[in-house]
Design a protein around this motif. Structure first.
Motif, PDB file in Angstrom:
ATOM      1  N   ARG A 284      44.618  65.724  40.548  1.00 32.12           N
ATOM      2  CA  ARG A 284      43.767  64.528  39.916  1.00 32.12           C
ATOM      3  C   ARG A 284      43.506  63.615  41.013  1.00 32.12           C
ATOM      4  O   ARG A 284      42.296  62.952  41.091  1.00 32.12           O
ATOM      5  N   GLU A 285      44.342  63.094  41.720  1.00 29.31           N
ATOM      6  CA  GLU A 285      44.125  61.893  42.730  1.00 29.31           C
ATOM      7  C   GLU A 285      43.459  62.431  43.813  1.00 29.31           C
ATOM      8  O   GLU A 285      42.263  61.510  44.129  1.00 29.31           O
ATOM      9  N   PHE A 286      43.555  63.475  44.345  1.00 27.76           N
ATOM     10  CA  PHE A 286      42.660  63.700  45.346  1.00 27.76           C
ATOM     11  C   PHE A 286      41.190  63.954  45.102  1.00 27.76           C
ATOM     12  O   PHE A 286      40.223  63.508  45.628  1.00 27.76           O
ATOM     13  N   LEU A 287      40.836  64.754  43.871  1.00 29.21           N
ATOM     14  CA  LEU A 287      39.669  64.829  43.292  1.00 29.21           C
ATOM     15  C   LEU A 287      38.983  63.493  42.699  1.00 29.21           C
ATOM     16  O   LEU A 287      37.789  63.436  42.687  1.00 29.21           O
ATOM     17  N   GLY A 288      39.739  62.825  41.928  1.00 32.79           N
ATOM     18  CA  GLY A 288      39.371  61.779  41.230  1.00 32.79           C
ATOM     19  C   GLY A 288      38.055  62.231  40.370  1.00 32.79           C
ATOM     20  O   GLY A 288      38.184  63.122  39.329  1.00 32.79           O
ATOM     21  N   PRO A 289      37.105  61.313  40.465  1.00 32.90           N
ATOM     22  CA  PRO A 289      35.953  61.461  39.480  1.00 32.90           C
ATOM     23  C   PRO A 289      35.069  62.828  39.702  1.00 32.90           C
ATOM     24  O   PRO A 289      34.170  62.972  38.963  1.00 32.90           O
ATOM     25  N   ARG A 290      35.509  63.400  40.795  1.00 34.67           N
ATOM     26  CA  ARG A 290      34.682  64.696  41.139  1.00 34.67           C
ATOM     27  C   ARG A 290      34.979  66.099  40.238  1.00 34.67           C
ATOM     28  O   ARG A 290      34.200  66.976  40.295  1.00 34.67           O
ATOM     29  N   ALA A 291      36.075  65.941  39.512  1.00 28.29           N
ATOM     30  CA  ALA A 291      36.657  66.874  38.787  1.00 28.29           C
ATOM     31  C   ALA A 291      37.405  66.584  37.646  1.00 28.29           C
ATOM     32  O   ALA A 291      37.862  65.575  37.489  1.00 28.29           O
ATOM     33  N   ASP A 292      37.244  67.442  36.578  1.00 31.02           N
ATOM     34  CA  ASP A 292      38.060  67.296  35.270  1.00 31.02           C
ATOM     35  C   ASP A 292      39.310  68.233  35.863  1.00 31.02           C
ATOM     36  O   ASP A 292      38.974  69.456  35.904  1.00 31.02           O
ATOM     37  N   VAL A 293      40.395  67.674  35.758  1.00 25.52           N
ATOM     38  CA  VAL A 293      41.802  68.485  36.380  1.00 25.52           C
ATOM     39  C   VAL A 293      42.763  68.650  35.031  1.00 25.52           C
ATOM     40  O   VAL A 293      43.250  67.570  34.788  1.00 25.52           O
ATOM     41  N   LEU A 294      42.839  69.679  34.392  1.00 28.85           N
ATOM     42  CA  LEU A 294      43.767  69.855  33.018  1.00 28.85           C
ATOM     43  C   LEU A 294      44.739  70.786  33.386  1.00 28.85           C
ATOM     44  O   LEU A 294      44.461  71.867  33.937  1.00 28.85           O
ATOM     45  N   THR A 295      45.796  70.733  32.485  1.00 33.48           N
ATOM     46  CA  THR A 295      46.764  71.763  32.341  1.00 33.48           C
ATOM     47  C   THR A 295      46.048  72.725  31.697  1.00 33.48           C
ATOM     48  O   THR A 295      45.070  72.531  30.720  1.00 33.48           O
ATOM     49  N   ARG A 296      46.421  74.007  31.505  1.00 32.62           N
ATOM     50  CA  ARG A 296      46.159  75.146  30.730  1.00 32.62           C
ATOM     51  C   ARG A 296      46.053  74.624  29.190  1.00 32.62           C
ATOM     52  O   ARG A 296      44.933  74.877  28.555  1.00 32.62           O
ATOM     53  N   GLU A 297      47.274  74.048  28.925  1.00 28.12           N
ATOM     54  CA  GLU A 297      47.644  73.801  27.481  1.00 28.12           C
ATOM     55  C   GLU A 297      46.345  73.046  27.073  1.00 28.12           C
ATOM     56  O   GLU A 297      45.788  72.719  26.014  1.00 28.12           O
ATOM     57  N   ASP A 298      46.109  71.786  27.743  1.00 29.32           N
ATOM     58  CA  ASP A 298      45.278  70.666  27.531  1.00 29.32           C
ATOM     59  C   ASP A 298      43.811  71.471  27.377  1.00 29.32           C
ATOM     60  O   ASP A 298      42.752  71.018  26.544  1.00 29.32           O
ATOM     61  N   ALA A 299      43.481  72.180  28.399  1.00 32.59           N
ATOM     62  CA  ALA A 299      42.057  72.721  28.494  1.00 32.59           C
ATOM     63  C   ALA A 299      41.856  73.808  27.276  1.00 32.59           C
ATOM     64  O   ALA A 299      40.696  74.018  26.495  1.00 32.59           O
ATOM     65  N   VAL A 300      43.002  74.322  26.687  1.00 35.35           N
ATOM     66  CA  VAL A 300      42.924  75.314  25.455  1.00 35.35           C
ATOM     67  C   VAL A 300      42.853  74.260  24.264  1.00 35.35           C
ATOM     68  O   VAL A 300      41.838  74.905  23.376  1.00 35.35           O
ATOM     69  N   ASP A 301      43.370  73.417  24.273  1.00 36.97           N
ATOM     70  CA  ASP A 301      43.635  72.591  22.897  1.00 36.97           C
ATOM     71  C   ASP A 301      42.137  71.707  23.105  1.00 36.97           C
ATOM     72  O   ASP A 301      41.746  71.614  21.957  1.00 36.97           O
ATOM     73  N   ALA A 302      41.396  71.643  24.063  1.00 35.10           N
ATOM     74  CA  ALA A 302      40.040  71.110  24.209  1.00 35.10           C
ATOM     75  C   ALA A 302      39.141  71.843  23.695  1.00 35.10           C
ATOM     76  O   ALA A 302      37.829  71.451  23.597  1.00 35.10           O
ATOM     77  N   GLY A 303      39.174  73.381  23.532  1.00 35.15           N
ATOM     78  CA  GLY A 303      38.539  74.266  23.086  1.00 35.15           C
ATOM     79  C   GLY A 303      37.470  74.689  23.992  1.00 35.15           C
ATOM     80  O   GLY A 303      36.437  75.449  23.914  1.00 35.15           O
ATOM     81  N   TRP A 304      37.935  74.542  25.480  1.00 38.69           N
ATOM     82  CA  TRP A 304      36.961  75.161  26.520  1.00 38.69           C
ATOM     83  C   TRP A 304      36.852  76.651  26.441  1.00 38.69           C
ATOM     84  O   TRP A 304      35.679  76.977  26.840  1.00 38.69           O
TER      85      TRP A 304
END
Length: 365
Positions: A284-304
Motif C-alpha cells: 500500500r505504501e509503495f503503490l499509493g494511489p496507483r492501486a487498490d491493495v486489499l486483503t482477500r477478505e476485504d476484496a470478497v466482502d466488497a463483492g469484487w
C-alpha cells in the motif's frame, strides 16, 4: 447486469429449463453469440465511426466481472457464474502448489509444461456448463473458435457440452457461426481473438486497432446477413482495455518481494500469497494511489468476485492488487512478454469492466 447472465438469458428463449432471462433479451429459436475479445463498451463508443454496423445497434452496457481477464470472462460465459464461483480467477492463479496459466493450461512462465493431466480441467472448473444444460434440453449447441482451442484445457473447463468447429480466419468463423444455427432450437457461440491481440501489441485506439475494428464490424455484419429469418445475433466482449502509462517492475523492486511466497495474476491485477502480514502495508505504501491493495477478505466482502466458494477462495491469494488509472505491475525477468506490450486489462476501471451487449434480430420471412 454481468457477463454471467448473457447465455442463461438467451437459453431462456430456447426453452431450457432453469434458464432465467434476467437481461430481458428477445427470445429466438436460433441464436448466435459472437464474443469479440477486447471490444470494450467505451472503446466501441469512442470509435463508433469505424464500426457502423455494431454502433448502429442499440447500445447497452454490462459488466465483465472481476478480474476483467479473458479466461475469467469466458468461464463466466460458459458457466453462467462469476469468478468467485467458477474459480477461474484470472490469467494465472495458484492451484495447490502450481501456478496455472489458464489460457494455455500450462505452468505459468513455461508454456511447454502442459498441466492438463496434473490439473484436470473438469476438476479445476467442476460446475456444469450452460452448454451442457442446453444440450441436455435438446438444443443443438456448437462453438466456433480458433483451431488451436480444440481440446485445450480452457475449452474443456468452460466450454464443454458444445460441438467444436475450428476456425482459421474470418471466413470460416462467419460460415461456422451461420452453420451452427441451421436447425430449429440451435445455439452457436463464436469467438474472435484478434482485436485483443492487436490492442495488446499496439494499444487500443491505435491505427492498427481501428483497422481491426473495421474488420470485426464487417465480420458481424456478414454473419447477420447470412443468418436465417427469425434468428438472433448477439455481440458482446470479455473486457475492454487501457494503454499502459506508469510501468512498475516487480522484479527490480526488492522491497515488494519481502514476505511474498507466490505472485500470480497479470500486470493489471496481482494475487499475492504471503508469508508475512506486513506485505499489505508495504505494498500500500509503495503503490499509493496507483492501486487498490486489499486483503482477500476485504476484496470478497466488497463483492469484487461475486459470491465466493471454497474452490475459488484459496486461488485469490492473501492480498489482491488492482491497478488504477493506467499503471501496470510488470515482471521484466519472469514475464518478459508483457514488458513489450502497450495495451492491458484485468483491473476494475470502467474502461476494462464495461462491455457491450448488442442485439440484432433477423427479420422473419
Amino acid at each position: 447486469m454481468t457477463i454471467a447472465e448473457v447465455v442463461p438469458s438467451l437459453l431462456a428463449g430456447l426453452d431450457v429449463p432453469g434458464a432465467d432471462n434476467t437481461l430481458g433479451l428477445p427470445p429466438a429459436r436460433r441464436v448466435v453469440l459472437l464474443l469479440v475479445d477486447g471490444l470494450g463498451h467505451e472503446l466501441l463508443r469512442a470509435h463508433a465511426a469505424h464500426a457502423p454496423f455494431l454502433a448502429g445497434l442499440a447500445p447497452r452496457r454490462i459488466d465483465a466481472g472481476f478480474p476483467s481477464s479473458t479466461a475469467t470472462s469466458l468461464a463466466s460465459i460458459g458457466t453462467g457464474l462469476l469468478s468467485g464461483e467458477h474459480g477461474i480467477v484470472g490469467y494465472t492463479f495458484a492451484v495447490g502448489d502450481e501456478v496455472l496459466n489458464s489460457l494455455t493450461w500450462s505452468r505459468a512462465g513455461d508454456h511447454h509444461h502442459d498441466l492438463r493431466k496434473a490439473l484436470v480441467p473438469e476438476v479445476v472448473q467442476p460446475h456444469p456448463t450452460v452448454f451442457e444444460r442446453a444440450a441436455a434440453a435438446g438444443v443443438a449447441v456448437s462453438s466456433v473458435a480458433p483451431i488451436a482451442h480444440r481440446g485445450s484445457g480452457l475449452t474443456r473447463a468452460v466450454l464443454r457440452g458444445s460441438w467444436f468447429r475450428g476456425a482459421a480466419g474470418f471466413g470460416d468463423l462467419a460460415l461456422g457461426a451461420v452453420a451452427g444455427v441451421e436447425q430449429d432450437r440451435s445455439f452457436c457461440y463464436a469467438y474472435h481473438p484478434d482485436l485483443d491481440a492487436i490492442g495488446h501489441l499496439y494499444g487500443p485506439g491505435s491505427p492498427e486497432w481501428l483497422l481491426q475494428l473495421e474488420f470485426v464490424d464487417s465480420l458481424a455484419s456478414r454473419i447477420a446477413g447470412r443468418m436465417p429469418a427469425g434468428s438472433l445475433l448477439v455481440v458482446t466482449a470479455d473486457h475492454g482495455m487501457v494503454t499502459a502509462g506508469d510501468r512498475i517492475d516487480f522484479d527490480t523492486e526488492p522491497v515488494l518481494w519481502q514476505g511474498v511466497r507466490v505472485i500470480a495474476g497479470e500486470p493489471r491485477v496481482r494475487y499475492l500469497h504471503t508469508e508475512s502480514d506486513e506485505v499489505l502495508d508495504v505494498w500500500r505504501e509503495f503503490l499509493g494511489p496507483r492501486a487498490d491493495v486489499l486483503t482477500r477478505e476485504d476484496a470478497v466482502d466488497a463483492g469484487w468476485f461475486g459470491p465466493v466458494s471454497p474452490l475459488a477462495a484459496d486461488r485469490i491469494g492473501d492480498v489482491v492488487v488492482a491497478m488504477k488509472d493506467t499503471a501496470v505491475l510488470l515482471r521484466g525477468q519472469a514475464e518478459p512478454m508483457w514488458s513489450g506490450m502497450t495495451g492491458f486489462h484485468g483491473s476494475r476501471t470502467n474502461d476494462e469492466m464495461a462491455i457491450p451487449l448488442l442485439v440484432h434480430s433477423v427479420a422473419s420471412a
